[in-house]
Design an enzyme around this catalytic site. Sequence first.
Site, short mmCIF file in Angstrom:
data_model
loop_
_atom_site.label_atom_id
_atom_site.label_comp_id
_atom_site.label_asym_id
_atom_site.label_seq_id
_atom_site.Cartn_x
_atom_site.Cartn_y
_atom_site.Cartn_z
N GLU A 127 38.78 -11.63 23.32
CA GLU A 127 39.69 -11.46 22.16
C GLU A 127 40.95 -12.32 22.22
OE1 GLU A 127 40.40 -7.24 21.88
OE2 GLU A 127 38.33 -6.82 21.31
N ASN A 169 34.15 -13.75 24.56
CA ASN A 169 33.75 -12.60 23.74
C ASN A 169 34.84 -12.27 22.73
OD1 ASN A 169 31.80 -10.34 23.44
ND2 ASN A 169 33.50 -9.04 24.13
N HIS A 205 31.26 -5.09 15.74
CA HIS A 205 31.67 -3.75 15.30
C HIS A 205 31.74 -3.78 13.77
CE1 HIS A 205 32.62 -2.46 19.35
NE2 HIS A 205 33.37 -3.52 19.54
N GLU A 234 28.71 -5.72 21.55
CA GLU A 234 29.32 -4.38 21.40
C GLU A 234 28.91 -3.75 20.07
OE1 GLU A 234 33.56 -4.45 22.11
OE2 GLU A 234 33.37 -5.90 23.73
N ASP A 236 28.05 -1.75 16.99
CA ASP A 236 28.00 -0.43 16.35
C ASP A 236 28.19 -0.65 14.86
OD1 ASP A 236 30.83 -0.79 16.33
OD2 ASP A 236 31.14 0.68 17.91
C1 XIL Z 1 37.04 0.25 24.05
C2 XIL Z 1 36.41 1.43 24.75
O1 XIL Z 1 35.18 1.71 24.14
C3 XIL Z 1 37.33 2.63 24.70
O2 XIL Z 1 36.83 3.68 25.50
C4 XIL Z 1 38.73 2.26 25.15
O3 XIL Z 1 39.59 3.35 24.96
C5 XIL Z 1 39.25 1.06 24.40
O4 XIL Z 1 38.33 -0.02 24.55
N1 XIL Z 1 36.51 -4.41 22.09
C6 XIL Z 1 36.24 -4.48 23.43
C7 XIL Z 1 36.01 -3.24 24.20
O5 XIL Z 1 36.07 -5.59 23.98
O6 XIL Z 1 36.47 -3.34 25.53
C8 XIL Z 1 36.63 -2.05 23.54
O7 XIL Z 1 36.24 -0.89 24.25
C9 XIL Z 1 36.23 -1.97 22.08
C10 XIL Z 1 36.69 -3.20 21.34
#
Ligand code: XIL
Length: 301
Positions: A127, A169, A205, A234, A236
């Site tokens: 990020e 990422n 996401h 990641e 969802d």
């Molecule tokens: C999130 C986790 O799922 C949570 O448990 C935590 O509180 C915050 O981080 N992008 C990412 C992940 O790269 O590391 C994040 O994970 C979600 C967004």
Amino acid sequence: ATTLGASAAQTGRYFGTAVAANKLSDATYVGILNREFTMVTPENEMKWDATEPTQGQFTYANADRIVNHARANGMRVRGHALAWHSQQPGWAQNLSGTALRSAMVNHVTQVATYYRGKIYAWDVVNEAFADGGTGARRDSNLQRTGNDWIEVAFRAARAADPTAKLCYNDYNTDGQNAKSNAVYAMVQDFKARGVPIDCVGFQSHFNSASPVPADYQANLQRFANLGVDVQITELDIEGSGSAQADNYARVVRACLAVSRCIGITVWGIRDTDSWRASGTPLLFDGSGNKKPAYTATLDAL
Ligand code: XIL
């Protein structure tokens, strides 16, 4: 095949999930994990605040629980994340300049060395780009140490673990936009200059404000054409029923249409495991039952 992992393997891919160490004592959770998945990403346990809570003192117990569980059950591990503006320990948040740069390089070196040979791919940098139309780097304490912090992190990771694939990422880079264009330009530059990078992770996401982009596959393909693997890291998708199922199927089809899209990771197992405060974005309901999104995903693999 009858599981996500076995179906993905039919095309040489993996199917992974984020795992939380404190859920490895939940029998329902572990049952689904061991049955369905072939890759795991520690959800929080490898982050800077977890692995180096005090400067120079490294704690790996929770990350090790996940790595050991994965290896004992034939799953590989995506390491997440070595250098990131978020979830830094307080001591790092208070550093700047050369002190922070040195601490970051030491952190990358120490953690990647500790896990050398056990990590399939590292999210070396997470990020680092800003949202919106500027294509700029995100402002952060790491960015303020100098624009070269990203390549310095990748070189340190390669030196520490030459066998791990090294990924960049990010989120909101899933379609073609100013942010993904900026990441694309960075990867192109790294490849041209020999900065070690092997893969780009697309967090994916998705929700109504940020739906699966129409050009998702084209975006994955243009990165792959730079000579890197692409991974959905990641995933969802907010929603329920057939609409959510259709969206999961679209994501799977996009990945399978790109030969260098080598795997998909969902960000949790059951809806109740999701980092999202509310909603039902995952493949299993809170009781561990397969949702329509699961069936659509399996069928699309
Ligand atoms: C999130 C986790 O799922 C949570 O448990 C935590 O509180 C915050 O981080 N992008 C990412 C992940 O790269 O590391 C994040 O994970 C979600 C967004």
